[in-house]
Write a protein that holds these residues in place. Structure first.
Motif, short mmCIF file in Angstrom:
data_model
loop_
_atom_site.label_atom_id
_atom_site.label_comp_id
_atom_site.label_asym_id
_atom_site.label_seq_id
_atom_site.Cartn_x
_atom_site.Cartn_y
_atom_site.Cartn_z
N LEU A 64 39.90 30.29 36.92
CA LEU A 64 40.54 31.59 36.89
C LEU A 64 39.73 32.61 37.68
O LEU A 64 40.29 33.44 38.40
CB LEU A 64 40.71 32.07 35.44
CG LEU A 64 41.36 33.44 35.25
CD1 LEU A 64 42.74 33.50 35.90
CD2 LEU A 64 41.46 33.78 33.77
N CYS A 65 38.41 32.56 37.56
CA CYS A 65 37.54 33.48 38.28
C CYS A 65 37.76 33.36 39.79
O CYS A 65 37.85 34.36 40.51
CB CYS A 65 36.09 33.22 37.93
SG CYS A 65 34.91 34.30 38.79
N ALA A 70 39.95 35.97 44.67
CA ALA A 70 40.73 35.91 45.91
C ALA A 70 41.75 37.04 46.01
O ALA A 70 42.22 37.36 47.10
CB ALA A 70 41.44 34.57 46.01
N GLU A 71 42.06 37.66 44.87
CA GLU A 71 43.13 38.66 44.85
C GLU A 71 42.70 40.05 44.40
O GLU A 71 43.33 41.04 44.76
CB GLU A 71 44.26 38.18 43.93
CG GLU A 71 44.86 36.85 44.34
CD GLU A 71 45.95 36.40 43.38
OE1 GLU A 71 46.68 37.27 42.86
OE2 GLU A 71 46.06 35.19 43.12
N TYR A 72 41.62 40.14 43.61
CA TYR A 72 41.24 41.42 43.01
C TYR A 72 39.76 41.72 43.22
O TYR A 72 38.97 40.82 43.52
CB TYR A 72 41.54 41.42 41.51
CG TYR A 72 42.97 41.12 41.16
CD1 TYR A 72 43.95 42.12 41.18
CD2 TYR A 72 43.36 39.82 40.78
CE1 TYR A 72 45.27 41.82 40.85
CE2 TYR A 72 44.67 39.53 40.45
CZ TYR A 72 45.63 40.53 40.49
OH TYR A 72 46.92 40.25 40.17
N LEU A 92 27.85 32.63 38.28
CA LEU A 92 27.38 33.64 39.23
C LEU A 92 27.76 33.27 40.66
O LEU A 92 28.11 34.13 41.47
CB LEU A 92 25.86 33.81 39.11
CG LEU A 92 25.36 34.35 37.77
CD1 LEU A 92 23.84 34.42 37.76
CD2 LEU A 92 25.94 35.73 37.48
N ASN A 93 27.71 31.98 40.97
CA ASN A 93 27.98 31.55 42.34
C ASN A 93 29.44 31.65 42.74
O ASN A 93 29.75 31.72 43.93
CB ASN A 93 27.49 30.10 42.55
CG ASN A 93 25.99 30.02 42.67
OD1 ASN A 93 25.34 30.96 43.13
ND2 ASN A 93 25.41 28.90 42.25
N ILE A 94 30.35 31.65 41.77
CA ILE A 94 31.78 31.74 42.11
C ILE A 94 32.29 33.17 42.01
O ILE A 94 33.48 33.41 42.19
CB ILE A 94 32.64 30.82 41.23
CG1 ILE A 94 32.56 31.23 39.76
CG2 ILE A 94 32.26 29.36 41.42
CD1 ILE A 94 33.52 30.45 38.86
N GLY A 95 31.39 34.12 41.71
CA GLY A 95 31.82 35.52 41.73
C GLY A 95 31.62 36.30 40.45
O GLY A 95 31.99 37.46 40.38
#
Length: 245
Positions: A64-65, A70-72, A92-95
């Protein structure tokens, strides 16, 4: 509708209790308990910050992250009973912006959320002030657009980043960090200097700083793992070297 916080947790008791507590203290908060509910909620409402559990039934908070990123553009705080270093690093690495381990104390979580909301609001205001200062500091030269490379420019007036002529989304804090590096081009900006002059919070961890640098690199580097623009001076800080004409 505008919300300051959205709680995403498949444990309805935790989600409901946390949202109720935040609302008591005037942090307008809603909650959802699954992946699809979060996606639908974000399409219909404006949210400033997410509290996201990793386990969402058959779906993953990590998944979900990635979709949200990608959108927000908003802070994402992972909240999970999973405590392994691998989970923390993945988040942390995926955002993710932070990782909070369960069980947590509601008043401490509230204080952290308030601090992050306040920090991001200040970052947006500071970005405006910094860009105005950069323009006024120009020596008769229009500083509205700063050329990072021949293909990448930062528009300090519109607060936009362009790569190959196309706009690339950039957060307020990322904008401020990039502009500070460009304003000090050719000089190493130490980690302490970043925390003091850009974040204006000496208690922010170096890990958070490194995550934001990585996010910036993903937006401007051809290969974020082998950066040519934002270079690391190990043990000291970061530098954008003078551009070769």
């Amino acid at each position: 509708m505008k919300y300051q916080c959205l709680m995403i947790d498949d444990d309805i008791t935790i989600a409901e209790t946390t949202a109720e507590y935040f609302n008591i203290f005037d942090i307008k908060t809603a909650y959802v308990t699954d992946y699809d509910g979060a996606v639908s909620f974000l399409k219909e409402n404006q949210v400033s910050l997410l509290l996201l559990d990793i386990n969402l039934g058959e779906r993953s908070g990590f998944e979900l992250c990635k979709q949200i990123r990608a959108e927000y553009d908003m802070p994402i705080l992972f909240i999970s009973a999973r405590t392994s270093d691998d989970d923390v690093l993945t988040a942390l690495n995926i955002g993710g912006d932070d990782y909070i381990k369960k069980p947590y104390t509601l008043n401490i979580l509230l204080a952290k959320v308030k601090a992050i909301l306040n920090r991001y609001e200040k970052a947006a205001e500071a970005a405006i002030a910094v860009s105005a200062k950069a323009v006024s500091a120009g020596t008769g030269k229009d500083m509205r657009e700063i050329r990072i490379t021949k293909d990448i420019t930062l528009d300090t007036g519109a607060h936009k980043l362009y790569r190959d002529g196309r706009e690339t989304a950039i957060k307020a804090m990322e904008f401020k960090m990039l502009l500070y590096l460009l304003s000090n081009r050719g000089r190493v900006v130490t980690k302490d200097e970043f925390l003091k002059n850009v974040w204006e919070d000496e208690y922010i961890g170096e890990g958070t700083l490194a995550v934001h640098i990585r996010h910036l690199r993903e937006k401007i580097e051809k290969d974020p793992n082998a950066p040519d623009i934002i270079k690391t001076v190990w043990g000291v800080g970061y530098i954008i070297e003078n551009m070769e004409e």
